[in-house]
Scaffold this motif. Structure first.
Motif, PDB file in Angstrom:
ATOM      1  N   LEU A 152       0.830  -1.197   0.000  1.00 20.85           N
ATOM      2  CA  LEU A 152       0.000   0.000   0.000  1.00 20.85           C
ATOM      3  C   LEU A 152       0.872   1.258   0.000  1.00 20.85           C
ATOM      4  N   GLY A 153       2.014   1.197   0.679  1.00 16.31           N
ATOM      5  CA  GLY A 153       2.941   2.320   0.666  1.00 16.31           C
ATOM      6  C   GLY A 153       3.493   2.573  -0.723  1.00 16.31           C
ATOM      7  N   ALA A 154       3.881   1.503  -1.407  1.00 14.13           N
ATOM      8  CA  ALA A 154       4.368   1.651  -2.778  1.00 14.13           C
ATOM      9  C   ALA A 154       3.286   2.244  -3.667  1.00 14.13           C
ATOM     10  N   ALA A 155       2.042   1.795  -3.489  1.00 19.56           N
ATOM     11  CA  ALA A 155       0.930   2.312  -4.288  1.00 19.56           C
ATOM     12  C   ALA A 155       0.691   3.788  -4.001  1.00 19.56           C
ATOM     13  N   TYR A 156       0.859   4.214  -2.747  1.00 15.20           N
ATOM     14  CA  TYR A 156       0.692   5.626  -2.397  1.00 15.20           C
ATOM     15  C   TYR A 156       1.647   6.481  -3.223  1.00 15.20           C
ATOM     16  N   PHE A 157       2.923   6.115  -3.246  1.00 19.14           N
ATOM     17  CA  PHE A 157       3.902   6.923  -3.972  1.00 19.14           C
ATOM     18  C   PHE A 157       3.712   6.813  -5.483  1.00 19.14           C
ATOM     19  N   ASP A 158       3.380   5.622  -5.957  1.00 17.89           N
ATOM     20  CA  ASP A 158       3.099   5.463  -7.392  1.00 17.89           C
ATOM     21  C   ASP A 158       1.961   6.386  -7.818  1.00 17.89           C
ATOM     22  N   ASP A 159       0.930   6.501  -6.977  1.00 18.39           N
ATOM     23  CA  ASP A 159      -0.213   7.355  -7.278  1.00 18.39           C
ATOM     24  C   ASP A 159       0.178   8.825  -7.354  1.00 18.39           C
ATOM     25  N   GLN A 160       1.278   9.173  -6.707  1.00 23.64           N
ATOM     26  CA  GLN A 160       1.765  10.554  -6.716  1.00 23.64           C
ATOM     27  C   GLN A 160       2.826  10.786  -7.788  1.00 23.64           C
ATOM     28  N   GLY A 161       2.979   9.811  -8.685  1.00 22.30           N
ATOM     29  CA  GLY A 161       3.921   9.970  -9.779  1.00 22.30           C
ATOM     30  C   GLY A 161       5.353   9.663  -9.425  1.00 22.30           C
ATOM     31  N   LEU A 162       5.564   8.963  -8.301  1.00 20.23           N
ATOM     32  CA  LEU A 162       6.899   8.580  -7.852  1.00 20.23           C
ATOM     33  C   LEU A 162       6.974   7.056  -7.872  1.00 20.23           C
ATOM     34  N   ALA A 163       7.768   6.505  -8.742  1.00 22.48           N
ATOM     35  CA  ALA A 163       7.804   5.053  -8.917  1.00 22.48           C
ATOM     36  C   ALA A 163       8.631   4.392  -7.816  1.00 22.48           C
ATOM     37  N   ALA A 164       7.983   3.528  -7.044  1.00 23.60           N
ATOM     38  CA  ALA A 164       8.686   2.749  -6.025  1.00 23.60           C
ATOM     39  C   ALA A 164       9.311   1.533  -6.701  1.00 23.60           C
ATOM     40  N   VAL A 165      10.536   1.698  -7.204  1.00 16.85           N
ATOM     41  CA  VAL A 165      11.182   0.625  -7.959  1.00 16.85           C
ATOM     42  C   VAL A 165      11.670  -0.488  -7.043  1.00 16.85           C
ATOM     43  N   PHE A 166      11.704  -0.212  -5.751  1.00 21.23           N
ATOM     44  CA  PHE A 166      11.994  -1.222  -4.733  1.00 21.23           C
ATOM     45  C   PHE A 166      11.178  -0.872  -3.511  1.00 21.23           C
ATOM     46  N   HIS A 167      10.569  -1.858  -2.897  1.00 25.42           N
ATOM     47  CA  HIS A 167       9.884  -1.625  -1.616  1.00 25.42           C
ATOM     48  C   HIS A 167       9.872  -2.913  -0.820  1.00 25.42           C
ATOM     49  N   ALA A 168      10.125  -2.777   0.490  1.00 26.79           N
ATOM     50  CA  ALA A 168      10.144  -3.944   1.370  1.00 26.79           C
ATOM     51  C   ALA A 168      10.223  -3.483   2.822  1.00 26.79           C
ATOM     52  N   PRO A 169       9.644  -4.266   3.732  1.00 28.10           N
ATOM     53  CA  PRO A 169       9.924  -4.039   5.154  1.00 28.10           C
ATOM     54  C   PRO A 169      11.373  -4.434   5.442  1.00 28.10           C
ATOM     55  N   ALA A 170      12.053  -3.648   6.249  1.00 26.39           N
ATOM     56  CA  ALA A 170      13.441  -3.975   6.596  1.00 26.39           C
ATOM     57  C   ALA A 170      13.485  -5.290   7.378  1.00 26.39           C
ATOM     58  N   GLY A 171      14.431  -6.124   7.049  1.00 24.50           N
ATOM     59  CA  GLY A 171      14.567  -7.414   7.719  1.00 24.50           C
ATOM     60  C   GLY A 171      15.313  -7.298   9.030  1.00 24.50           C
ATOM     61  N   LEU A 172      14.693  -6.660   9.989  1.00 22.73           N
ATOM     62  CA  LEU A 172      15.283  -6.379  11.298  1.00 22.73           C
ATOM     63  C   LEU A 172      14.304  -6.806  12.389  1.00 22.73           C
ATOM     64  N   PRO A 173      14.693  -6.736  13.662  1.00 20.58           N
ATOM     65  CA  PRO A 173      13.768  -7.094  14.737  1.00 20.58           C
ATOM     66  C   PRO A 173      12.464  -6.318  14.658  1.00 20.58           C
ATOM     67  N   ARG A 174      11.364  -6.988  14.962  1.00 17.93           N
ATOM     68  CA  ARG A 174      10.045  -6.378  14.793  1.00 17.93           C
ATOM     69  C   ARG A 174       9.569  -5.655  16.048  1.00 17.93           C
ATOM     70  N   THR A 175      10.460  -4.977  16.694  1.00 19.69           N
ATOM     71  CA  THR A 175      10.122  -4.140  17.845  1.00 19.69           C
ATOM     72  C   THR A 175      10.855  -2.815  17.705  1.00 19.69           C
ATOM     73  N   GLN A 176      10.230  -1.732  18.145  1.00 25.61           N
ATOM     74  CA  GLN A 176      10.858  -0.423  18.017  1.00 25.61           C
ATOM     75  C   GLN A 176      12.193  -0.360  18.755  1.00 25.61           C
ATOM     76  N   ARG A 177      12.239  -0.900  19.965  1.00 22.59           N
ATOM     77  CA  ARG A 177      13.463  -0.813  20.749  1.00 22.59           C
ATOM     78  C   ARG A 177      14.524  -1.806  20.282  1.00 22.59           C
ATOM     79  N   GLY A 178      14.152  -2.706  19.379  1.00 22.95           N
ATOM     80  CA  GLY A 178      15.117  -3.659  18.854  1.00 22.95           C
ATOM     81  C   GLY A 178      15.894  -3.145  17.660  1.00 22.95           C
ATOM     82  N   ILE A 179      15.579  -1.914  17.197  1.00 26.95           N
ATOM     83  CA  ILE A 179      16.244  -1.370  16.017  1.00 26.95           C
ATOM     84  C   ILE A 179      17.595  -0.785  16.402  1.00 26.95           C
ATOM     85  N   ASN A 180      18.617  -1.269  15.742  1.00 32.03           N
ATOM     86  CA  ASN A 180      19.980  -0.768  15.921  1.00 32.03           C
ATOM     87  C   ASN A 180      20.355   0.038  14.681  1.00 32.03           C
TER      88      ASN A 180
END
Length: 261
Positions: A152-180
């Motif tokens: 849906l995020g990629a579609a948001y930017f595509d709709d605004q004329g900005l091509a999301a040529v790559f999009h993905a959730p970062a492969g990191l811990p799934r907690t805010q405090r786990g982000i390094n």
């Protein structure tokens, strides 16, 4: 003779943030130029528990509900009772779910409720990317965004004329405090394709602004993050022009409708 007490301010910016999230106000204040103060108002977010704990992936229903009345409207109204010059909506994912049109309608509603200018993360990111002349971008989302929300995020930017040529959730811990920051930096550097003209790191609760300068140097292209773009737009809405270094080339440009002369 007197020590600084925080009362003097060239501008005060309000921020609407999920009730258990410290990310937006922490990063906004870290980047803010001297004399700019950040004041947060907390809004109930149905996917967040005590201490900011969230599910490993965020369901869409509470994301959509966060942008709907009455809670966010009442928070904006109360926040504007303080002497803030504008309000920043510190929540990326609702724009993904409701789209650019829904985001614009929400902003207009919040402006009427508060009586002050209101800016939002994704609209700010679009304005920043356009100001930088970017067409193709790499979209990096928080690890707690599932594939549907990321798409849906990629579609948001595509709709605004900005091509999301790559999009993905970062492969990191799934907690805010786990982000390094070092791990976020490494993941982005490894995954962003050469054809992307810029990077946008979504998610106001994702710890990200500390890696902007290093990524721009290594990737050789602009790097935007949710809170960086939000502050950039808010400062221009407030008419504040002050140098900000160490947080990306975005702060070297102005949006086309900036009130600053």
């Amino acid at each position: 003779m007197w020590q600084p007490d925080g009362w003097d301010a060239r501008a005060r910016i309000g921020v609407l943030t999920p009730h258990g999230d410290i990310g937006p106000e922490s990063e906004l204040q870290a980047m803010a130029p001297d004399g700019v103060r950040i004041h947060a108002s907390r809004v109930h977010f149905g996917a967040m528990a005590q201490g900011g704990v969230m599910p490993s992936t965020i369901p869409l229903a509470p994301v959509r509900a966060f942008a709907e009345p009455p809670h966010i409207d009442e928070a904006a109204r109360l926040l504007a009772a303080a002497p803030v010059r504008c309000i920043a909506y510190g929540f990326t994912s609702s724009a993904y779910v409701i789209g650019a049109k829904g985001e614009a309608e929400m902003l207009e509603r919040l402006r009427k409720a508060s009586g002050v200018p209101v800016v939002a993360t994704c609209a700010a990111a679009v304005a920043g990317l356009r100001a930088l002349g970017v067409g193709d971008l790499a979209l990096v989302d928080p690890p707690w965004f599932d594939d549907e929300l990321d798409a849906l995020g990629a579609a948001y930017f595509d709709d605004q004329g900005l091509a999301a040529v790559f999009h993905a959730p970062a492969g990191l811990p799934r907690t805010q405090r786990g982000i390094n920051p070092a791990e976020l930096y490494d993941w982005i550097r490894r995954h962003v394709p050469a054809r992307a003209e810029a990077v946008f790191v979504g998610g106001n609760g994702l710890r990200a602004v500390g890696v902007i300068a290093a990524l721009e140097q290594d990737l050789g292209r602009p790097v935007l993050t949710a809170n960086q773009a939000l502050l950039w737009q808010a400062l221009h809405e407030c008419g504040v022009r002050a140098p900000i270094t160490g947080y990306g080339c975005l702060f070297d440009v102005r949006p086309s409708d900036s009130p600053v002369q």
